[in-house]
Scaffold this motif. Structure first.
Motif, PDB file in Angstrom:
ATOM      1  N   ASP A   1      -1.741  22.812 -19.137  1.00 46.92           N
ATOM      2  CA  ASP A   1      -1.237  22.880 -17.765  1.00 46.92           C
ATOM      3  C   ASP A   1      -0.931  21.473 -17.264  1.00 46.92           C
ATOM      4  OD1 ASP A   1      -3.729  21.808 -17.370  1.00 46.92           O
ATOM      5  OD2 ASP A   1      -4.487  23.434 -16.112  1.00 46.92           O
ATOM      6  N   LEU A   2      -0.776  21.318 -15.972  1.00 53.04           N
ATOM      7  CA  LEU A   2      -0.397  20.022 -15.417  1.00 53.04           C
ATOM      8  C   LEU A   2      -1.426  18.940 -15.736  1.00 53.04           C
ATOM      9  CD1 LEU A   2       1.739  18.579 -13.671  1.00 53.04           C
ATOM     10  CD2 LEU A   2       0.350  19.145 -11.664  1.00 53.04           C
TER      11      LEU A   2
ATOM     12  N   ASP B   1       1.667  26.476 -18.767  1.00 50.10           N
ATOM     13  CA  ASP B   1       2.491  26.576 -17.564  1.00 50.10           C
ATOM     14  C   ASP B   1       3.835  25.881 -17.797  1.00 50.10           C
ATOM     15  OD1 ASP B   1       2.129  23.875 -17.340  1.00 50.10           O
ATOM     16  OD2 ASP B   1       1.136  23.928 -15.388  1.00 50.10           O
ATOM     17  N   SER B   2       4.607  25.697 -16.744  1.00 52.79           N
ATOM     18  CA  SER B   2       5.953  25.143 -16.931  1.00 52.79           C
ATOM     19  C   SER B   2       5.918  23.703 -17.424  1.00 52.79           C
ATOM     20  CB  SER B   2       6.752  25.235 -15.631  1.00 52.79           C
ATOM     21  OG  SER B   2       6.209  24.394 -14.645  1.00 52.79           O
ATOM     22  N   SER B   3       4.845  22.973 -17.122  1.00 48.63           N
ATOM     23  CA  SER B   3       4.777  21.589 -17.614  1.00 48.63           C
ATOM     24  C   SER B   3       4.609  21.578 -19.131  1.00 48.63           C
ATOM     25  CB  SER B   3       3.635  20.821 -16.927  1.00 48.63           C
ATOM     26  OG  SER B   3       2.381  21.349 -17.294  1.00 48.63           O
TER      27      SER B   3
ATOM     28  N   VAL C   1       5.713  24.040 -21.141  1.00 53.44           N
ATOM     29  CA  VAL C   1       7.003  24.494 -21.670  1.00 53.44           C
ATOM     30  C   VAL C   1       8.013  23.350 -21.627  1.00 53.44           C
ATOM     31  CG1 VAL C   1       8.938  26.053 -21.281  1.00 53.44           C
ATOM     32  CG2 VAL C   1       6.608  26.906 -21.103  1.00 53.44           C
ATOM     33  N   SER C   2       7.984  22.581 -20.535  1.00 52.43           N
ATOM     34  CA  SER C   2       8.898  21.446 -20.416  1.00 52.43           C
ATOM     35  C   SER C   2       8.645  20.428 -21.525  1.00 52.43           C
ATOM     36  CB  SER C   2       8.726  20.768 -19.058  1.00 52.43           C
ATOM     37  OG  SER C   2       9.077  21.669 -18.032  1.00 52.43           O
TER      38      SER C   2
ATOM     39  N   VAL D   1      10.298  21.703 -24.555  1.00 48.19           N
ATOM     40  CA  VAL D   1      11.757  21.532 -24.464  1.00 48.19           C
ATOM     41  C   VAL D   1      12.133  20.086 -24.790  1.00 48.19           C
ATOM     42  CG1 VAL D   1      13.738  21.516 -22.891  1.00 48.19           C
ATOM     43  CG2 VAL D   1      12.121  23.422 -22.840  1.00 48.19           C
ATOM     44  N   GLU D   2      11.364  19.143 -24.269  1.00 46.43           N
ATOM     45  CA  GLU D   2      11.649  17.731 -24.546  1.00 46.43           C
ATOM     46  C   GLU D   2      11.434  17.413 -26.028  1.00 46.43           C
ATOM     47  OE1 GLU D   2      13.110  15.679 -22.586  1.00 46.43           O
ATOM     48  OE2 GLU D   2      13.117  17.135 -20.961  1.00 46.43           O
TER      49      GLU D   2
ATOM     50  N   ARG E   1      14.421  18.672 -27.854  1.00 48.51           N
ATOM     51  CA  ARG E   1      15.574  17.783 -27.675  1.00 48.51           C
ATOM     52  C   ARG E   1      15.453  16.553 -28.582  1.00 48.51           C
ATOM     53  NH1 ARG E   1      18.907  18.957 -23.995  1.00 48.51           N
ATOM     54  NH2 ARG E   1      18.414  20.309 -22.240  1.00 48.51           N
TER      55      ARG E   1
ATOM     56  N   MET F   1       5.091  33.800 -21.060  1.00 45.28           N
ATOM     57  CA  MET F   1       5.600  32.647 -20.307  1.00 45.28           C
ATOM     58  C   MET F   1       6.994  32.263 -20.790  1.00 45.28           C
ATOM     59  SD  MET F   1       5.483  30.226 -18.232  1.00 45.28           S
ATOM     60  CE  MET F   1       5.883  28.525 -17.922  1.00 45.28           C
TER      61      MET F   1
ATOM     62  N   ALA G   1      10.482  32.325 -18.609  1.00 42.95           N
ATOM     63  CA  ALA G   1      11.320  31.121 -18.542  1.00 42.95           C
ATOM     64  C   ALA G   1      12.654  31.318 -19.250  1.00 42.95           C
ATOM     65  CB  ALA G   1      10.574  29.943 -19.167  1.00 42.95           C
ATOM     66  N   LYS G   2      12.822  32.486 -19.863  1.00 43.69           N
ATOM     67  CA  LYS G   2      14.028  32.814 -20.637  1.00 43.69           C
ATOM     68  C   LYS G   2      14.257  31.815 -21.772  1.00 43.69           C
ATOM     69  CE  LYS G   2      16.504  35.168 -16.871  1.00 43.69           C
ATOM     70  NZ  LYS G   2      15.870  36.433 -17.070  1.00 43.69           N
ATOM     71  N   LEU G   3      13.167  31.369 -22.349  1.00 45.66           N
ATOM     72  CA  LEU G   3      13.261  30.411 -23.453  1.00 45.66           C
ATOM     73  C   LEU G   3      12.820  31.028 -24.780  1.00 45.66           C
ATOM     74  CD1 LEU G   3      11.925  27.221 -21.654  1.00 45.66           C
ATOM     75  CD2 LEU G   3      14.241  27.630 -22.438  1.00 45.66           C
TER      76      LEU G   3
ATOM     77  N   PHE H   1      15.471  30.588 -27.127  1.00 40.76           N
ATOM     78  CA  PHE H   1      15.868  29.183 -27.279  1.00 40.76           C
ATOM     79  C   PHE H   1      15.120  28.519 -28.440  1.00 40.76           C
ATOM     80  CE2 PHE H   1      14.783  24.779 -25.980  1.00 40.76           C
ATOM     81  CZ  PHE H   1      16.047  24.215 -26.000  1.00 40.76           C
TER      82      PHE H   1
ATOM     83  N   LEU I   1      -0.190  32.679 -12.959  1.00 42.24           N
ATOM     84  CA  LEU I   1       0.798  31.673 -13.394  1.00 42.24           C
ATOM     85  C   LEU I   1       1.655  31.213 -12.212  1.00 42.24           C
ATOM     86  CD1 LEU I   1       2.464  30.115 -15.571  1.00 42.24           C
ATOM     87  CD2 LEU I   1       3.781  32.228 -15.889  1.00 42.24           C
TER      88      LEU I   1
ATOM     89  N   GLU J   1       1.872  27.518 -10.594  1.00 38.29           N
ATOM     90  CA  GLU J   1       3.118  26.749 -10.483  1.00 38.29           C
ATOM     91  C   GLU J   1       3.324  26.242  -9.058  1.00 38.29           C
ATOM     92  OE1 GLU J   1       4.916  25.797 -12.887  1.00 38.29           O
ATOM     93  OE2 GLU J   1       4.360  27.118 -14.541  1.00 38.29           O
TER      94      GLU J   1
ATOM     95  N   PRO K   1      13.949  21.141 -18.188  1.00 37.65           N
ATOM     96  CA  PRO K   1      12.702  21.509 -17.537  1.00 37.65           C
ATOM     97  C   PRO K   1      12.772  21.669 -16.025  1.00 37.65           C
ATOM     98  CG  PRO K   1      12.386  19.708 -19.109  1.00 37.65           C
ATOM     99  CD  PRO K   1      13.853  19.883 -18.943  1.00 37.65           C
TER     100      PRO K   1
ATOM    101  N   LEU L   1      11.823  24.762 -13.224  1.00 39.89           N
ATOM    102  CA  LEU L   1      11.284  25.922 -13.930  1.00 39.89           C
ATOM    103  C   LEU L   1      10.155  26.587 -13.148  1.00 39.89           C
ATOM    104  CD1 LEU L   1      11.310  27.648 -16.440  1.00 39.89           C
ATOM    105  CD2 LEU L   1       9.964  25.907 -17.625  1.00 39.89           C
TER     106      LEU L   1
END
Lengths: 113, 143
Positions: free
Chosen positions: A24-25, A57-59, A61-62, A65-66, A69, A90, A94-96, A99, B44, B48, B107, B110
Motif C-alpha cells: 500500500d502507500l 492498492d493503486s500505489s 499497481v502504479s 506499471v512503472e 514501462r 484490483m 483498474a482495467k489492467l 495489460f 480498497l 484510496e 498511474p 487511478l
C-alpha cells in the motif's frame, strides 16, 4: 533480502522477485525503489511472484506499471506470477488485467528463462 | 469484533495507519451485511480516499488530522453504508477531480477511478473552514 522484497533469485536468464504482505502507500515507495534498481540491471525476463502479496492498492499497481514501462523500454519481458484473488480483483477494477502478462504457474513464468 | 456504525475514526495522515483502517472498514462492511468480496472492494476504495488525502491534501506530511465517519443509510427498501472522509489540507476544487483516462495506461488518477468504480455515489465538497469532504455511498446489492 530487502524489506520490500522477501526474495530474489536467478533462474537462467530470468530474474524472479518475491514481494510479500500488503503493498500500500506505506510499502510501495520502497518496492518502487527496489524494483527500479533491478530494472537498471536490465534482466531480459523479470518475473514478479505475487503469490505472497495479500493486498495491493493503486500505489502498488502504479509501481508495477512503472516497472513494465522500464522493462519494456530496454526490450525485456515482465511477467506477473499468480496474483491472489484480492490482487487480481484490483487489476480488474483498474482495467489492467489485460495489460499485464499474468501466468498461473511458476513453470509458465520460467518458460523462456 | 463487531463494528457498528455510526463510527467516527480520527487518525493522522501516516501511511502506517492505513492497514488498521482497512481492517475496520472491512469489518464494518461485513457486519452491515455486505458479502466478503464487496467488503474487500469497499475497504480498497476507502483506502484510496485516505491515500489521496495523504498524498495530495497533505503532500505526504504525517501527523495531520483526518476524520472518517461510517454511517448506516437506508432509503425505501435498500440499505447501505456511507463513508465520509474529512481532511483539513489543501482544498481541492471538485471540478478538477477526475479519474484517469483508461485508454492511457499510466498511474495518475487511478485511485479516483477505483473510488468511482466501487462506490455507488461519490461527492467531493470543499469543507467549511478549509480542506475537503468526500462522501462515498455503497448500497447493498441484494436489497
Amino acid at each position: 533480502m530487502t524489506r520490500a522484497l522477501k526474495e530474489m533469485r536467478q533462474v537462467g536468464s530470468t530474474t524472479v522477485v518475491v514481494p510479500s504482505g500488503e503493498v500500500d502507500l506505506q510499502r510501495s515507495p520502497e518496492l518502487y525503489r527496489e524494483m527500479m534498481a533491478i530494472c537498471r540491471t536490465r534482466p531480459p525476463r523479470l518475473v514478479v511472484d505475487l503469490r505472497q502479496v495479500s493486498y495491493m492498492d493503486s500505489s502498488g499497481v502504479s509501481t508495477l506499471v512503472e516497472v513494465f514501462r522500464s522493462v519494456n523500454a530496454y526490450g525485456g519481458v515482465l511477467v506477473l506470477l499468480a496474483p491472489t484473488e484480492r490482487v487480481r480483483a484490483m487489476f480488474q477494477i483498474a482495467k489492467l488485467d489485460q495489460f499485464f502478462t499474468i501466468v498461473d504457474t511458476e513453470k509458465e513464468a520460467l518458460r523462456d528463462g | 469484533m463487531s463494528v457498528s456504525p455510526p463510527l467516527e475514526l480520527r487518525l493522522l495522515s501516516d501511511p502506517a495507519n492505513l492497514a488498521k483502517v482497512r481492517a475496520t472498514v472491512r469489518q464494518a462492511s461485513v457486519d452491515a451485511g455486505f458479502a466478503d468480496a464487496d467488503a474487500e472492494q469497499i475497504a480498497l476504495a476507502v483506502d484510496e480516499a485516505l491515500a489521496n488525502v495523504i498524498k495530495h491534501g497533505y503532500g505526504m506530511q504525517t501527523g495531520r488530522p483526518i476524520r472518517l465517519r461510517i454511517e448506516a443509510v437506508s432509503e425505501k427498501r435498500r440499505t447501505g453504508l456511507r463513508f465520509v472522509v474529512r481532511d483539513y489540507g489543501r482544498t481541492v476544487d471538485p471540478a478538477t477531480i477526475s479519474g484517469r483516462d483508461l485508454e492511457e495506461v499510466r498511474p495518475g488518477g487511478l485511485g479516483v477511478h477505483i473510488i468511482r468504480t466501487v462506490m455507488d455515489e461519490v461527492c467531493y465538497e470543499p469543507a467549511v473552514g478549509g480542506g475537503t469532504c468526500l462522501s462515498m455511498l455503497k448500497w447493498k446489492s441484494d436489497d
